[in-house]
Scaffold this motif. Structure first.
Motif, short mmCIF file in Angstrom:
data_model
loop_
_atom_site.label_atom_id
_atom_site.label_comp_id
_atom_site.label_asym_id
_atom_site.label_seq_id
_atom_site.Cartn_x
_atom_site.Cartn_y
_atom_site.Cartn_z
N ALA A 139 0.21 -52.19 -23.83
CA ALA A 139 -0.98 -51.47 -23.39
C ALA A 139 -0.87 -51.02 -21.93
O ALA A 139 -1.48 -50.03 -21.53
N ASP A 140 -0.10 -51.76 -21.12
CA ASP A 140 0.05 -51.42 -19.71
C ASP A 140 1.37 -50.71 -19.40
O ASP A 140 1.77 -50.60 -18.24
N ALA A 141 2.06 -50.22 -20.40
CA ALA A 141 3.33 -49.51 -20.17
C ALA A 141 3.07 -48.23 -19.39
O ALA A 141 2.19 -47.44 -19.72
N LYS A 142 3.86 -48.00 -18.35
CA LYS A 142 3.74 -46.78 -17.55
C LYS A 142 4.93 -46.70 -16.61
O LYS A 142 5.70 -47.65 -16.47
N GLY A 143 5.11 -45.53 -15.98
CA GLY A 143 6.23 -45.37 -15.06
C GLY A 143 7.58 -45.36 -15.74
O GLY A 143 8.58 -45.74 -15.13
N LEU A 144 7.63 -44.89 -16.99
CA LEU A 144 8.88 -44.93 -17.75
C LEU A 144 9.72 -43.67 -17.58
O LEU A 144 10.87 -43.64 -18.02
N TRP A 145 9.15 -42.63 -16.99
CA TRP A 145 9.88 -41.40 -16.67
C TRP A 145 9.11 -40.70 -15.56
O TRP A 145 8.28 -41.33 -14.91
N GLY A 146 9.37 -39.45 -15.28
CA GLY A 146 8.71 -38.75 -14.19
C GLY A 146 7.40 -38.10 -14.61
O GLY A 146 6.37 -38.74 -14.77
N GLY A 147 7.41 -36.78 -14.82
CA GLY A 147 6.20 -36.06 -15.18
C GLY A 147 6.43 -34.57 -15.17
O GLY A 147 7.58 -34.10 -15.18
N LEU A 148 5.34 -33.80 -15.14
CA LEU A 148 5.38 -32.35 -15.15
C LEU A 148 4.90 -31.82 -13.81
O LEU A 148 3.81 -32.19 -13.33
N ILE A 149 5.70 -30.96 -13.18
CA ILE A 149 5.39 -30.40 -11.86
C ILE A 149 5.38 -28.88 -11.95
O ILE A 149 6.36 -28.28 -12.38
N LEU A 150 4.27 -28.26 -11.55
CA LEU A 150 4.16 -26.80 -11.46
C LEU A 150 3.99 -26.41 -10.01
O LEU A 150 3.13 -26.96 -9.30
N LEU A 151 4.80 -25.45 -9.55
CA LEU A 151 4.75 -24.98 -8.17
C LEU A 151 4.51 -23.48 -8.14
O LEU A 151 5.05 -22.75 -8.96
N GLY A 152 3.69 -23.02 -7.18
CA GLY A 152 3.35 -21.61 -7.14
C GLY A 152 3.27 -21.05 -5.73
O GLY A 152 3.63 -21.71 -4.75
N LYS A 153 2.74 -19.83 -5.65
CA LYS A 153 2.71 -19.06 -4.41
C LYS A 153 1.31 -18.88 -3.85
O LYS A 153 1.07 -18.01 -3.03
N ALA A 154 0.36 -19.70 -4.30
CA ALA A 154 -1.00 -19.61 -3.79
C ALA A 154 -1.10 -20.36 -2.45
O ALA A 154 -0.27 -21.23 -2.15
#
Length: 264
Positions: A139-154
């Protein structure tokens, strides 16, 4: 683990997050999915492993929802590249921490069209997650990989008007974000579940479940779940992107965090 049916019901009960006002109100409907896949998407990635070499400038590539993909390290959608992820696709991040984590990073000028549906969400999760078994991970599993990152020009409100996103080495220019275009478009992210991610690169330098750096309001972000993330669920670094129907459960740090003049 919460089933997707329960998650979708929870997401559907949420409305646009008025972050700066700090208030919510109920919404009993789910908008009909919109197909915003670019018509020019003609190539297909058939390999189950995505690496840094997969999505280079000029590439216009699509995944296949019948394949379970593996992210191996930092996978970039570079400036001038387009990645399409169809409804029902499952992407699993290879285990790793810090700079050895796996993450999908849409660089400034790149575009991601990740359009799931309520019936066929896109799932991004850990390599060891059996998504057919709701009880396979603690139930407390987390931090097993990275994630999703979106970068822009705003715009962002740093002194230079630019920044280097957390989690990406400062020597890698693909981690830069910020500019002058409020309406910048990084694509669309709809009906997507991001599970068991997050990693600490160093002090005040983490990969969140969903990171939005200088993302413009031409980008569509809605019906997103972040589940059991080791840092923030969703973090905004400046930008003007508007989001709606966002759900964060079980994050170690903030559910939602924003700074650098976020104006969504």
């Amino acid at each position: 683990m919460i089933s997707w049916k329960k998650r979708t019901a929870a997401i559907a009960a949420l409305t646009s997050l008025a972050f700066l006002a700090g208030c919510n109100k109920a919404d009993d409907s789910i908008a009909a999915p919109v197909d915003t896949t670019p018509a020019s998407t003609v190539k297909l990635i058939s390999t189950p492993t995505l690496t840094d070499a997969s999505i280079k400038p000029g590439d216009t590539l699509s995944l296949d929802s019948s394949i379970v993909y593996t992210l191996d390290g930092f996978v970039y959608v570079e400036d001038g590249a387009v990645l399409t992820i169809p409804a029902g696709t499952v992407i699993k991040g290879k285990a790793g921490q810090g700079e050895n984590a796996s993450a999908l990073i849409v660089a400034k000028g790149g575009k991601l069209y990740a359009n799931g549906t309520a019936e066929k969400p896109i799932v991004m999760t850990a390599a060891i997650d059996d998504i057919a078994d709701n009880n396979d991970l603690a139930a407390d599993a987390k931090g097993l990989w990275g994630g999703l990152i979106l970068l822009g020009k705003a715009p962002i409100n740093t002194k230079s008007g630019a920044g280097q996103i957390e989690g990406i080495p400062p020597t890698d220019s693909r981690g830069q974000y910020g500019g002058l275009d409020d309406k910048d478009n990084s694509g669309s992210v709809r009906y997507i579940s991001i599970r068991y991610g997050g990693t600490n690169i160093g002090k005040d330098n983490e990969i969140n479940g969903l990171t939005l750096g200088g993302v413009g309001n031409g980008t569509k972000v809605e019906y997103v779940e972040v589940y059991n993330n080791a840092d923030d669920g969703v973090e905004f670094f400046g930008g003007t992107v508007n989001t709606s129907n966002m759900l964060v459960v079980g994050s170690d740090d903030d559910c939602f965090d924003w700074d650098q003049g976020f104006r969504g």
